[in-house]
Scaffold this motif. Structure first.
Motif, PDB file in Angstrom:
ATOM      1  N   PRO A  97      20.965  76.517  35.368  1.00 11.24           N
ATOM      2  CA  PRO A  97      20.905  77.353  34.251  1.00 11.24           C
ATOM      3  C   PRO A  97      22.267  78.012  33.604  1.00 11.24           C
ATOM      4  O   PRO A  97      23.106  78.319  34.469  1.00 11.24           O
ATOM      5  CB  PRO A  97      19.892  78.320  34.490  1.00 11.24           C
ATOM      6  CG  PRO A  97      19.219  78.222  35.745  1.00 11.24           C
ATOM      7  CD  PRO A  97      20.283  77.524  36.557  1.00 11.24           C
ATOM      8  N   ARG A  98      22.636  77.316  32.514  1.00  8.34           N
ATOM      9  CA  ARG A  98      23.918  77.787  31.969  1.00  8.34           C
ATOM     10  C   ARG A  98      23.945  79.173  31.530  1.00  8.34           C
ATOM     11  O   ARG A  98      25.082  79.652  31.430  1.00  8.34           O
ATOM     12  CB  ARG A  98      24.052  76.944  30.610  1.00  8.34           C
ATOM     13  CG  ARG A  98      24.184  75.316  30.676  1.00  8.34           C
ATOM     14  CD  ARG A  98      25.294  75.184  31.253  1.00  8.34           C
ATOM     15  NE  ARG A  98      25.277  73.286  31.563  1.00  8.34           N
ATOM     16  CZ  ARG A  98      26.639  72.932  32.179  1.00  8.34           C
ATOM     17  NH1 ARG A  98      27.423  73.810  32.600  1.00  8.34           N
ATOM     18  NH2 ARG A  98      26.332  71.708  32.189  1.00  8.34           N
ATOM     19  N   GLN A  99      22.684  79.914  31.553  1.00  8.25           N
ATOM     20  CA  GLN A  99      22.790  81.261  31.296  1.00  8.25           C
ATOM     21  C   GLN A  99      23.521  82.153  32.422  1.00  8.25           C
ATOM     22  O   GLN A  99      24.107  83.316  32.151  1.00  8.25           O
ATOM     23  CB  GLN A  99      21.272  81.628  31.455  1.00  8.25           C
ATOM     24  CG  GLN A  99      20.528  81.497  30.163  1.00  8.25           C
ATOM     25  CD  GLN A  99      20.010  79.824  30.069  1.00  8.25           C
ATOM     26  OE1 GLN A  99      20.008  79.469  31.171  1.00  8.25           O
ATOM     27  NE2 GLN A  99      19.228  79.659  29.161  1.00  8.25           N
ATOM     28  N   LEU A 100      23.780  81.620  33.508  1.00  4.76           N
ATOM     29  CA  LEU A 100      24.323  82.130  34.843  1.00  4.76           C
ATOM     30  C   LEU A 100      26.150  82.171  34.324  1.00  4.76           C
ATOM     31  O   LEU A 100      26.553  83.321  34.525  1.00  4.76           O
ATOM     32  CB  LEU A 100      24.200  81.461  35.886  1.00  4.76           C
ATOM     33  CG  LEU A 100      22.875  81.378  36.739  1.00  4.76           C
ATOM     34  CD1 LEU A 100      22.601  80.467  37.878  1.00  4.76           C
ATOM     35  CD2 LEU A 100      22.368  82.839  36.945  1.00  4.76           C
ATOM     36  N   GLU A 101      26.443  81.063  33.821  1.00  3.00           N
ATOM     37  CA  GLU A 101      27.862  81.076  33.608  1.00  3.00           C
ATOM     38  C   GLU A 101      27.880  81.965  32.176  1.00  3.00           C
ATOM     39  O   GLU A 101      28.975  82.693  32.132  1.00  3.00           O
ATOM     40  CB  GLU A 101      28.283  79.734  33.434  1.00  3.00           C
ATOM     41  CG  GLU A 101      28.420  78.787  34.459  1.00  3.00           C
ATOM     42  CD  GLU A 101      28.692  77.429  34.261  1.00  3.00           C
ATOM     43  OE1 GLU A 101      29.895  77.561  33.967  1.00  3.00           O
ATOM     44  OE2 GLU A 101      27.944  76.506  34.223  1.00  3.00           O
TER      45      GLU A 101
ATOM     46  N   PHE B  87      33.835  68.219  37.032  1.00  2.00           N
ATOM     47  CA  PHE B  87      33.191  67.009  36.462  1.00  2.00           C
ATOM     48  C   PHE B  87      31.948  67.585  35.623  1.00  2.00           C
ATOM     49  O   PHE B  87      31.410  67.070  34.479  1.00  2.00           O
ATOM     50  CB  PHE B  87      32.619  66.036  37.520  1.00  2.00           C
ATOM     51  CG  PHE B  87      33.750  65.078  37.700  1.00  2.00           C
ATOM     52  CD1 PHE B  87      34.429  64.179  36.862  1.00  2.00           C
ATOM     53  CD2 PHE B  87      34.145  64.875  39.037  1.00  2.00           C
ATOM     54  CE1 PHE B  87      35.376  63.371  36.999  1.00  2.00           C
ATOM     55  CE2 PHE B  87      35.091  63.934  39.452  1.00  2.00           C
ATOM     56  CZ  PHE B  87      35.715  63.211  38.514  1.00  2.00           C
ATOM     57  N   ALA B  88      31.226  68.476  36.190  1.00  2.00           N
ATOM     58  CA  ALA B  88      30.190  69.035  35.531  1.00  2.00           C
ATOM     59  C   ALA B  88      30.103  70.057  34.360  1.00  2.00           C
ATOM     60  O   ALA B  88      29.146  69.995  33.389  1.00  2.00           O
ATOM     61  CB  ALA B  88      29.257  69.604  36.664  1.00  2.00           C
ATOM     62  N   ASN B  89      31.184  70.573  34.293  1.00  2.00           N
ATOM     63  CA  ASN B  89      31.395  71.753  33.311  1.00  2.00           C
ATOM     64  C   ASN B  89      32.528  71.556  32.404  1.00  2.00           C
ATOM     65  O   ASN B  89      32.524  72.312  31.422  1.00  2.00           O
ATOM     66  CB  ASN B  89      31.449  73.197  33.948  1.00  2.00           C
ATOM     67  CG  ASN B  89      30.093  73.538  34.624  1.00  2.00           C
ATOM     68  OD1 ASN B  89      29.911  72.879  35.833  1.00  2.00           O
ATOM     69  ND2 ASN B  89      29.432  74.400  34.238  1.00  2.00           N
ATOM     70  N   PHE B  90      33.257  70.611  32.302  1.00  2.00           N
ATOM     71  CA  PHE B  90      34.598  70.545  31.543  1.00  2.00           C
ATOM     72  C   PHE B  90      34.622  69.171  31.051  1.00  2.00           C
ATOM     73  O   PHE B  90      34.262  68.404  31.535  1.00  2.00           O
ATOM     74  CB  PHE B  90      35.825  70.832  32.225  1.00  2.00           C
ATOM     75  CG  PHE B  90      35.861  72.278  32.826  1.00  2.00           C
ATOM     76  CD1 PHE B  90      36.282  73.252  31.985  1.00  2.00           C
ATOM     77  CD2 PHE B  90      35.658  72.432  34.314  1.00  2.00           C
ATOM     78  CE1 PHE B  90      36.067  74.743  32.583  1.00  2.00           C
ATOM     79  CE2 PHE B  90      35.547  73.754  34.601  1.00  2.00           C
ATOM     80  CZ  PHE B  90      35.881  74.732  33.859  1.00  2.00           C
ATOM     81  N   LYS B  91      35.084  69.209  29.672  1.00  2.00           N
ATOM     82  CA  LYS B  91      35.325  67.886  28.898  1.00  2.00           C
ATOM     83  C   LYS B  91      36.849  67.726  28.940  1.00  2.00           C
ATOM     84  O   LYS B  91      37.589  68.473  28.569  1.00  2.00           O
ATOM     85  CB  LYS B  91      34.698  68.078  27.529  1.00  2.00           C
ATOM     86  CG  LYS B  91      33.289  68.233  27.579  1.00  2.00           C
ATOM     87  CD  LYS B  91      32.617  68.176  26.113  1.00  2.00           C
ATOM     88  CE  LYS B  91      31.415  68.273  25.963  1.00  2.00           C
ATOM     89  NZ  LYS B  91      30.879  68.310  24.417  1.00  2.00           N
TER      90      LYS B  91
END
Length: 228
Positions: free
Chosen positions: A113-117, A26-30
């Motif tokens: 933080p998106r930088q981790l992924e 839910f948090a990371n995919f569209k």
């Protein structure tokens, strides 16, 4: 006590991992219908458990998967009076209060933080490896918090356990039997002492569990983004 401990641990661990996995999606995919599906997930929180008792019992008393089991064996499976209903509900994110756990995990992932992924993708890691090697280690406090919630609700649940494991002695259901045990022959004072002892047996493990994990519990709630 043993039955309750096994059932609560099994359900809590499975719910913790399954809700963490679902919330990551839910948090990371569209994907089409994502918003509607998340709204439905949250709406399950307001459904009284009494409305689900009969459907759950029927589903697991005559368990089948798209008619495949009955087509192969000639009959459906009876999963009542086993741990399988709780295993299936926990793995599929349909266990006790799983909507709340999914929401907590989603809020936490959205604040990471998106930088981790991005760093993981740059190093050649795939989605699953990033989830298990980067995301989950950072969500340790929240995982412990969700585990405590799931363990406590399952430990004290008497709604679904009465329906799905009616003949297995667990603390939450046996308490009702103790209050009626030889009701016409035992003195009320003695019966009251028995009930109070049973209540203490239910509460004490939860108090001890919280005492040893309260630091992670508070940290997990703070990081979930629902404080204030």
């Amino acid at each position: 006590l043993l039955n309750t401990t096994v059932l609560s641990l099994l359900s809590a661990v499975l719910q913790m991992f399954s809700c963490a996995f679902i919330a990551y999606g839910f948090a990371n995919f569209k994907f089409p219908g994502k918003r509607l599906l998340f709204i439905v997930t949250l709406a399950i929180l307001i459904i009284p458990p009494q409305l689900l008792m009969s459907p759950y019992y029927t589903k697991f008393r005559y368990f089948d998967i798209l008619g495949i089991i009955q087509g192969v064996t000639g009959h459906s499976l009876n999963l009542v009076n086993s741990y399988w209903p709780f295993i299936i509900l926990s793995v599929t994110g349909l266990g006790l209060e799983n909507s709340l756990y999914i929401y907590l995990f989603r809020q936490y992932y959205c604040n990471l933080p998106r930088q981790l992924e991005e760093a993981g993708y740059v190093d050649g890691a795939g989605t699953l490896r990033i989830f298990f090697r980067i995301i989950l280690p950072n969500a340790k406090a929240l995982m412990i918090t969700v585990f405590l919630f799931a363990f406590t609700w399952q430990w004290s649940d008497s709604t679904y356990t009465n329906i799905l494991v009616p003949t297995r002695p667990v603390l939450s259901t046996i308490l009702g039997h103790i209050s009626l045990y030889k009701i016409e022959t035992i003195e009320p004072v003695v019966r009251s002492a028995m009930v109070n002892t049973a209540i203490l047996l239910i509460i004490l493990p939860l108090v001890l569990l919280y005492a040893f994990t309260q630091r992670y519990f508070i940290e997990g709630v703070e990081r979930s983004g629902i404080v204030g």
